[in-house]
Motif scaffolding. Structure first.
Motif, mmCIF file in Angstrom:
data_model
loop_
_atom_site.group_PDB
_atom_site.id
_atom_site.type_symbol
_atom_site.label_atom_id
_atom_site.label_comp_id
_atom_site.label_asym_id
_atom_site.label_seq_id
_atom_site.Cartn_x
_atom_site.Cartn_y
_atom_site.Cartn_z
ATOM 1 N N VAL A 1 3.217 1.538 0.406
ATOM 2 C CA VAL A 1 2.515 0.799 1.454
ATOM 3 C C VAL A 1 2.941 1.379 2.801
ATOM 4 O O VAL A 1 4.133 1.627 3.016
ATOM 5 C CB VAL A 1 2.881 -0.706 1.383
ATOM 6 N N PRO B 1 -2.603 -7.535 -5.154
ATOM 7 C CA PRO B 1 -1.676 -6.424 -5.362
ATOM 8 C C PRO B 1 -1.880 -5.729 -6.702
ATOM 9 O O PRO B 1 -1.613 -4.541 -6.816
ATOM 10 C CB PRO B 1 -0.291 -7.067 -5.258
ATOM 11 N N GLU C 1 -2.202 -1.607 -6.908
ATOM 12 C CA GLU C 1 -1.005 -0.943 -7.411
ATOM 13 C C GLU C 1 -1.186 0.544 -7.678
ATOM 14 O O GLU C 1 -0.275 1.328 -7.476
ATOM 15 C CB GLU C 1 -0.582 -1.597 -8.726
ATOM 16 N N PHE D 1 3.975 -7.406 -1.497
ATOM 17 C CA PHE D 1 3.855 -6.157 -2.245
ATOM 18 C C PHE D 1 5.138 -5.798 -2.998
ATOM 19 O O PHE D 1 5.065 -5.197 -4.052
ATOM 20 C CB PHE D 1 3.464 -5.000 -1.320
ATOM 21 N N LYS E 1 7.310 -3.490 -2.636
ATOM 22 C CA LYS E 1 7.307 -2.063 -2.957
ATOM 23 C C LYS E 1 7.976 -1.299 -1.823
ATOM 24 O O LYS E 1 8.335 -1.864 -0.806
ATOM 25 C CB LYS E 1 5.863 -1.549 -3.030
#
Ligand SMILES: Nc1ncnc2c1ncn2[C@@H]1O[C@H](COP(=O)(O)OP(=O)(O)OP(=O)(O)O)[C@@H](O)[C@H]1O
Ligand SMILES: [Mg+2]
Length: 147
Positions: free
Chosen positions: A27, A95, A99, A119, A121
């Motif tokens: 992201v 999400p 992904e 997220f 991430k």
């Protein structure tokens, strides 16, 4: 990492360099005033990712989201006009859907904390500061999952 960009081409090139390093699930949150160069940078990311239609990229201000296909898809959001970050479905954020691609969000810093929780991430933060008409300071920081 900090870069001084002297032209929109250099900002594009900086985006392209980052785009080459990104992988699925990453992201990128972009911050900077109107006209700072966020969308130029995103175009570069798209080209670095290998998106064929990178040249089509413009701010998705009225739709909030644009998707571009590629080996790794790119999901480009602009939250400038977004009022309620919690209403993810209305702006098309799930999400699980995202992904498999790279998610890039202009004005995402407004909602950085929520996005990080959402997220969960690796997140890159890109801050673009206007120095003068053609010069920009671009600061890229990489944040891992534990904040
Ligand atoms: N060094 C530079 N890097 C990027 N853009 C530059 C630079 N110098 C001048 N510009 C100009 O600044 C503008 C940047 O526009 P861009 O749409 O990328 O900004 P933005 O941050 O996405 O704005 P918005 O918040 O409205 O979406 C362009 O008109 C570009 O030509
Ligand atoms: Mg823009």
């Amino acid at each position: 990492m900090r870069i001084i960009s002297n032209s929109e081409e250099e900002t594009f090139a900086a985006g392209e360099q980052l785009g080459k390093k990104l992988s699925r699930g990453n992201v990128v949150l972009l911050t900077g005033d109107l006209g700072a160069g966020k969308t130029r940078f995103v175009k570069g990311i798209a080209r670095g990712l290998g998106i064929r239609e990178w040249w089509k990229i413009r701010s998705p201000t009225f739709s909030f989201r644009q998707s571009y296909t590629g080996e790794i898809p790119l999901y480009h959001f602009d939250f400038y006009r977004l009022k309620d970050i919690y209403d993810f479905e209305t702006i098309g954020i799930d999400p699980l859907d995202l992904e498999g691609g790279v998610v890039v969000i202009e004005w995402g810093e407004k909602y950085a904390q929520q996005l990080k929780n959402f997220f969960d991430k690796k997140i890159y933060s890109v801050k673009i500061e206007i120095l003068d008409e053609n010069r920009r300071m671009i600061e890229i920081t990489e944040e891992m999952e534990e904040f």
